[in-house]
Enzyme design. Structure first.
Site, short mmCIF file in Angstrom:
data_model
loop_
_atom_site.label_atom_id
_atom_site.label_comp_id
_atom_site.label_asym_id
_atom_site.label_seq_id
_atom_site.Cartn_x
_atom_site.Cartn_y
_atom_site.Cartn_z
N HIS B 121 -6.73 0.75 -4.49
CA HIS B 121 -6.84 0.90 -3.03
C HIS B 121 -7.57 2.23 -2.77
O HIS B 121 -7.45 3.17 -3.55
CB HIS B 121 -5.42 0.94 -2.49
CG HIS B 121 -5.29 0.95 -0.99
ND1 HIS B 121 -5.44 2.10 -0.25
CD2 HIS B 121 -4.99 -0.03 -0.11
CE1 HIS B 121 -5.24 1.82 1.03
NE2 HIS B 121 -4.97 0.53 1.15
N ASP B 198 0.61 3.78 -8.26
CA ASP B 198 0.61 3.40 -6.85
C ASP B 198 1.47 2.15 -6.73
O ASP B 198 1.06 1.05 -7.10
CB ASP B 198 -0.84 3.13 -6.40
CG ASP B 198 -0.90 2.51 -5.00
OD1 ASP B 198 0.16 2.21 -4.43
OD2 ASP B 198 -2.02 2.32 -4.50
N GLN B 201 2.21 -1.81 -3.25
CA GLN B 201 2.19 -3.27 -3.13
C GLN B 201 3.28 -3.92 -3.98
O GLN B 201 3.83 -4.94 -3.61
CB GLN B 201 0.82 -3.79 -3.58
CG GLN B 201 0.42 -5.11 -3.00
CD GLN B 201 0.50 -5.15 -1.48
OE1 GLN B 201 1.24 -5.95 -0.92
NE2 GLN B 201 -0.24 -4.29 -0.81
N LYS B 224 5.97 -1.53 3.49
CA LYS B 224 5.67 -2.75 2.73
C LYS B 224 6.93 -3.28 2.07
O LYS B 224 6.89 -4.23 1.28
CB LYS B 224 4.61 -2.45 1.69
CG LYS B 224 3.29 -2.02 2.35
CD LYS B 224 2.13 -2.04 1.41
CE LYS B 224 0.99 -1.21 1.90
NZ LYS B 224 0.01 -1.97 2.68
N CYS B 362 -9.28 -2.42 2.01
CA CYS B 362 -9.30 -1.03 1.54
C CYS B 362 -9.53 -0.98 0.03
O CYS B 362 -8.99 -0.12 -0.66
CB CYS B 362 -8.04 -0.27 1.88
SG CYS B 362 -7.77 -0.11 3.64
C1 PLP Z 1 -2.03 -0.94 -3.27
C2 PLP Z 1 -1.93 -0.05 -2.07
N1 PLP Z 1 -1.99 1.28 -2.22
C3 PLP Z 1 -1.90 2.12 -1.18
C4 PLP Z 1 -1.73 1.66 0.10
C5 PLP Z 1 -1.67 2.65 1.23
O1 PLP Z 1 -0.42 2.68 1.81
P1 PLP Z 1 -0.17 3.47 3.17
O2 PLP Z 1 -1.25 3.06 4.11
O3 PLP Z 1 1.20 3.06 3.58
O4 PLP Z 1 -0.25 4.94 2.83
C6 PLP Z 1 -1.68 0.29 0.32
C7 PLP Z 1 -1.55 -0.24 1.70
O5 PLP Z 1 -2.38 -0.99 2.18
C8 PLP Z 1 -1.77 -0.59 -0.79
O6 PLP Z 1 -1.72 -1.92 -0.63
#
Ligand code: PLP
Lengths: 151, 404
Positions: B121, B198, B201, B224, B362
């Protein structure tokens, strides 16, 4: 309530499947790239503007959704042979149409066939798809090819 | 596991959109919130609202107690070693930025390398790019194959004593791929690199044991996992956090301030400058209790069943190309449909009450890999049903017919 058919009119589907004036224009006097970061739409417009500020020819290429493709296709048809001053009037009328209140009627005198895109105002997340090509031409003419955004 | 009971826990699901029952299939963007989470947040604002760690009055003591109790719930959920290792942030994005700034600035030099995967992401790409720009370090990418699985041979070759940090998404939001992080972490540690996972998800779908996996830095977001937006966590090894300089300065992160010098507070407070999202943290704790009550074995089993059902339908749907077909995947059906742009699909499905995501998710490098500008993505959760999957495909047929 607007229905899907108000957005995806037959004309729009037709221009999506067979965009007019699609491709590169070489040589051209003005060109610019437009980008909609929300959905990844990418557009390149090319214009040939003569010494009297008349848009002799205009083409576009790129990848986009139905609304952005059809809007660009319809725009190229509408702009051919118009002056830069005409473009500015049409730009404003188009912008007003896409962001107007629900009951406002588009300015069909200025917009002609482009009024088929009036339905986008009922779909807030799609307005930028329709206006991207117009912003891109504006930046090609005014900002010497700075990439256009819809903001 | 009774789906009807679970659906009844989520008030938002029981509504119509354009005259159709809402079919919410955008869970990878954010999940809906169960009543218990909503009630907990409401109760906090109705009964306990006050600032924490600073009042001597009853409300402040109650708020502080609940906030710190949530920290313990979260520690326990992820099996972190100590609650000192649990730092509250605005979410995954801020957690990663904290590490890239604080740890990165202190530990990364110009001959070093940061290794991330092709399916990250943007929040696990851009902070490292920024760090590399500041320090002159090199950003390297672990490649993937057409199915959306990491190339582990290439990974082994990319690792070297220059590698200082490996950033890996546990589960890809764009593809659904679950990455083999246990082995990848071991390999990274063999060359002395630290690993950031990370978990944004994955965290709601698969159990994650931070100690067993030996994760150095773990980032995730409450929203999430059936919790509120704007709150998340960084869980990191205590010795790393102790050695790191603070990320932001301000209240709560200090012991003594004079104009000559400030003495920083102990962990975890050293990294929690300013008044935090107190209600959010307490709601986050409640959301994790909700997940724990259902249990990951039931969740994984049910979600696999549903994904298998949707995948079968996708495979027989004419003109549909799945993006992301890894052997090990969960909850995400990402695809493109011949002749209909994902963005149009999103609009058309919305009018049928079906909420999906259309776009680059993203993860633009993933789009570049598959040479598509965008994909449509249906993403599932514990409360989704086979009937909802059917509604998705009925709406897809409608979209296909419109452009036929
Ligand atoms: C795999 C992954 N990493 C990071 C994020 C970013 O999370 P946040 O926007 O809550 O900081 C997301 C959210 O879309 C995600 O799906």
């Amino acid at each position: 309530m607007f229905s899907l058919g108000d957005l995806y009119k037959e004309v729009i589907i037709d221009h999506t499947k067979a965009p007019r004036n699609f491709g590169k224009l070489e040589p051209c006097s003005h060109d610019a790239e437009g980008f909609n970061p929300l959905c990844g739409d990418q557009l390149h417009v090319y214009l040939q503007i003569d010494d009297n500020n008349i848009i002799e020819d205009v083409k576009f290429e790129g990848q986009g959704c139905s609304i952005s493709t059809a809007s660009a296709s319809l725009m190229t048809q509408a702009l051919k042979g118009k002056s830069v001053a005409n473009f500015n009037t049409m730009f404003s009328a188009f912008h007003d149409m896409a962001t107007a209140d629900m009951d406002d009627k588009p300015d069909e005198d200025v917009l002609g066939k482009l009024a088929v895109l009036a339905g986008v105002k009922e779909f807030p997340s799609r307005i930028k798809c329709a206006t991207l090509c117009w912003h891109t031409v504006k930046s090609a003419i005014e900002d010497a090819g700075q990439p256009a955004k819809t903001e | 596991m009774n789906i009807d009971n679970i659906r009844n826990d989520f008030p938002i699901l029981h509504q119509e959109v354009f005259g159709h029952p809402l079919v919410y299939l955008d869970n990878a963007a954010t999940t809906q919130k169960p009543q218990c989470v909503i009630d907990t947040i409401r109760q906090y604002y109705e009964k306990d609202n006050s600032n924490i760690h600073r009042g001597v009055h009853s409300l402040s003591e109650r708020a502080t107690k609940d906030y710190e109790a949530a920290r313990e719930t979260i520690r326990d959920f992820f099996n972190a070693k100590s609650s000192k290792e649990v730092i509250f942030t605005r979410g995954t994005t801020e957690s990663i930025n904290l590490v890239a700034s604080s740890w990165g600035n202190a530990n990364i030099g110009k001959d070093d390398e940061v290794l991330i995967t092709h399916m990250e992401h943007h929040s696990n790409i851009v902070p490292w790019q920024m760090l590399c720009e500041r320090t002159g370090a090199k950003l390297k990418i672990i490649p993937m194959n057409e199915a959306g699985e990491l190339d582990l041979t290439a990974y082994a070759e990319l690792l070297s004593e220059r590698t200082k940090l490996v950033g890996i998404v546990h589960m890809s939001n764009a593809l659904g791929t679950i990455n083999p992080i246990a082995d990848m972490i071991k390999q990274a540690h063999q060359v002395g690199a630290k690993v950031l996972i990370d978990g944004a998800q994955a965290a709601a779908h698969i159990a994650t044991d931070i100690q067993a996996l030996d994760i150095d830095f773990y980032a995730t977001s409450a929203h999430k996992m059936y919790g509120p937006t704007g709150v998340g966590v960084l869980i990191a090894k205590e010795e790393l956090l102790n050695a790191m300089p603070p990320y932001q300065g301000g209240g709560d992160m200090i012991l003594i301030v004079t104009f000559d010098k400030t003495q920083y507070n102990e962990l975890p407070h050293k990294f929690e400058a300013g008044t935090p999202n107190i209600a959010g943290v307490i709601g986050f704790g409640e959301a994790l209790k909700y997940i724990s009550n259902i249990g990951f074995s039931a969740i994984e089993k049910r979600e696999k069943e549903l994904l298998d059902y949707a995948t079968k339908k996708a495979q027989s749907f004419e003109g549909l190309r799945q993006i992301g077909t890894a052997k090990d995947k969960a909850c995400v059906l990402s695809f493109v449909l011949d002749g209909v742009h994902p963005h149009d699909l999103g609009t058309i499905l919305d009018r049928e009450g079906v909420a999906i995501r259309a776009g680059h998710h993203c993860a633009m490098p993933v789009m570049q890999f598959y040479k598509v500008p965008a994909t449509a993505r249906a993403s599932f959760s514990i409360y989704n049903t086979e009937a909802e999957v059917d509604a998705l495909f009925t709406a897809l047929e409608k979209a296909r017919d419109m452009f036929a």
